[in-house]
Design a protein around this motif. Structure first.
Motif, PDB file in Angstrom:
ATOM      1  N   THR A 159       0.824  -1.218   0.000  1.00  0.00           N
ATOM      2  CA  THR A 159       0.000   0.000   0.000  1.00  0.00           C
ATOM      3  C   THR A 159       0.855   1.264   0.000  1.00  0.00           C
ATOM      4  O   THR A 159       0.561   2.205  -0.726  1.00  0.00           O
ATOM      5  CB  THR A 159      -0.979   0.033   1.188  1.00  0.00           C
ATOM      6  N   LYS A 160       1.918   1.271   0.782  1.00  0.00           N
ATOM      7  CA  LYS A 160       2.785   2.452   0.834  1.00  0.00           C
ATOM      8  C   LYS A 160       3.685   2.563  -0.394  1.00  0.00           C
ATOM      9  O   LYS A 160       3.879   3.637  -0.942  1.00  0.00           O
ATOM     10  CB  LYS A 160       3.642   2.421   2.093  1.00  0.00           C
ATOM     11  N   GLY A 161       4.264   1.452  -0.809  1.00  0.00           N
ATOM     12  CA  GLY A 161       5.236   1.477  -1.897  1.00  0.00           C
ATOM     13  C   GLY A 161       4.636   1.623  -3.286  1.00  0.00           C
ATOM     14  O   GLY A 161       5.252   2.190  -4.177  1.00  0.00           O
ATOM     15  N   PHE A 162       3.411   1.100  -3.465  1.00  0.00           N
ATOM     16  CA  PHE A 162       2.822   1.106  -4.798  1.00  0.00           C
ATOM     17  C   PHE A 162       1.496   1.861  -4.860  1.00  0.00           C
ATOM     18  O   PHE A 162       0.912   1.989  -5.932  1.00  0.00           O
ATOM     19  CB  PHE A 162       2.628  -0.333  -5.291  1.00  0.00           C
ATOM     20  N   GLY A 163       1.010   2.324  -3.724  1.00  0.00           N
ATOM     21  CA  GLY A 163      -0.233   3.086  -3.690  1.00  0.00           C
ATOM     22  C   GLY A 163      -1.463   2.268  -4.019  1.00  0.00           C
ATOM     23  O   GLY A 163      -2.456   2.790  -4.504  1.00  0.00           O
ATOM     24  N   ILE A 164      -1.399   0.969  -3.773  1.00  0.00           N
ATOM     25  CA  ILE A 164      -2.492   0.059  -4.103  1.00  0.00           C
ATOM     26  C   ILE A 164      -3.354  -0.186  -2.868  1.00  0.00           C
ATOM     27  O   ILE A 164      -2.841  -0.379  -1.774  1.00  0.00           O
ATOM     28  CB  ILE A 164      -1.925  -1.290  -4.610  1.00  0.00           C
ATOM     29  N   ASP A 165      -4.661  -0.198  -3.074  1.00  0.00           N
ATOM     30  CA  ASP A 165      -5.564  -0.599  -2.001  1.00  0.00           C
ATOM     31  C   ASP A 165      -5.569  -2.121  -1.917  1.00  0.00           C
ATOM     32  O   ASP A 165      -5.748  -2.798  -2.935  1.00  0.00           O
ATOM     33  CB  ASP A 165      -6.987  -0.111  -2.267  1.00  0.00           C
ATOM     34  N   VAL A 166      -5.348  -2.657  -0.706  1.00  0.00           N
ATOM     35  CA  VAL A 166      -5.317  -4.101  -0.504  1.00  0.00           C
ATOM     36  C   VAL A 166      -6.320  -4.442   0.588  1.00  0.00           C
ATOM     37  O   VAL A 166      -6.267  -3.892   1.679  1.00  0.00           O
ATOM     38  CB  VAL A 166      -3.904  -4.581  -0.092  1.00  0.00           C
ATOM     39  N   ASN A 167      -7.228  -5.357   0.267  1.00  0.00           N
ATOM     40  CA  ASN A 167      -8.229  -5.811   1.211  1.00  0.00           C
ATOM     41  C   ASN A 167      -8.016  -7.303   1.462  1.00  0.00           C
ATOM     42  O   ASN A 167      -8.249  -8.123   0.575  1.00  0.00           O
ATOM     43  CB  ASN A 167      -9.636  -5.557   0.643  1.00  0.00           C
ATOM     44  N   ILE A 168      -7.559  -7.653   2.667  1.00  0.00           N
ATOM     45  CA  ILE A 168      -7.286  -9.048   2.996  1.00  0.00           C
ATOM     46  C   ILE A 168      -8.605  -9.793   3.195  1.00  0.00           C
ATOM     47  O   ILE A 168      -9.455  -9.377   3.976  1.00  0.00           O
ATOM     48  CB  ILE A 168      -6.417  -9.173   4.257  1.00  0.00           C
ATOM     49  N   ILE A 169      -8.759 -10.904   2.478  1.00  0.00           N
ATOM     50  CA  ILE A 169      -9.948 -11.739   2.549  1.00  0.00           C
ATOM     51  C   ILE A 169      -9.728 -12.928   3.475  1.00  0.00           C
ATOM     52  O   ILE A 169     -10.618 -13.346   4.206  1.00  0.00           O
ATOM     53  CB  ILE A 169     -10.325 -12.263   1.140  1.00  0.00           C
ATOM     54  N   PHE A 170      -8.505 -13.493   3.451  1.00  0.00           N
ATOM     55  CA  PHE A 170      -8.207 -14.714   4.197  1.00  0.00           C
ATOM     56  C   PHE A 170      -6.715 -14.777   4.479  1.00  0.00           C
ATOM     57  O   PHE A 170      -5.914 -14.329   3.669  1.00  0.00           O
ATOM     58  CB  PHE A 170      -8.626 -15.935   3.356  1.00  0.00           C
ATOM     59  N   GLY A 171      -6.345 -15.319   5.615  1.00  0.00           N
ATOM     60  CA  GLY A 171      -4.946 -15.547   5.948  1.00  0.00           C
ATOM     61  C   GLY A 171      -4.800 -16.814   6.765  1.00  0.00           C
ATOM     62  O   GLY A 171      -5.720 -17.183   7.511  1.00  0.00           O
ATOM     63  N   ASP A 172      -3.682 -17.506   6.600  1.00  0.00           N
ATOM     64  CA  ASP A 172      -3.442 -18.706   7.399  1.00  0.00           C
ATOM     65  C   ASP A 172      -1.944 -18.917   7.601  1.00  0.00           C
ATOM     66  O   ASP A 172      -1.124 -18.351   6.893  1.00  0.00           O
ATOM     67  CB  ASP A 172      -4.073 -19.943   6.776  1.00  0.00           C
TER      68      ASP A 172
END
Length: 84
Positions: free
Chosen positions: A28-41
């Protein structure tokens, strides 16, 4: 899952010992992209944590491609599962 135009559903997998900083923050900081986490494990393989994240990347294709290339250069598997 429906994605809006310009969004990509991305799966990232990596060995924890190789990744010390927060991935989403870097993207998000380096590329200005919005990232929405859906799942993590997190799983343990041979006494080593292996982590995975599924997230929606939302921005211009050029920026998303640059972020994916950055991840891959850091030995993070980044696979686009679906495009909007």
């Amino acid at each position: 899952m429906r994605l809006s135009e310009g969004q990509r559903l991305v799966r990232m997998q990596y060995v924890s010992k190789e990744v010390s900083e927060a991935l989403v923050s870097q993207i998000t900081k380096g590329f200005g992209i919005d990232v929405n986490i859906i799942f993590g494990d997190i799983g343990i393989v041979a006494d080593t944590p292996v982590e995975g994240i599924v997230a929606i990347f939302d921005d211009e294709p050029v920026r998303i491609d640059a972020a994916l290339n950055y991840l891959r250069q850091r030995n993070i598997a980044a696979e686009v599962l679906k495009e909007g």
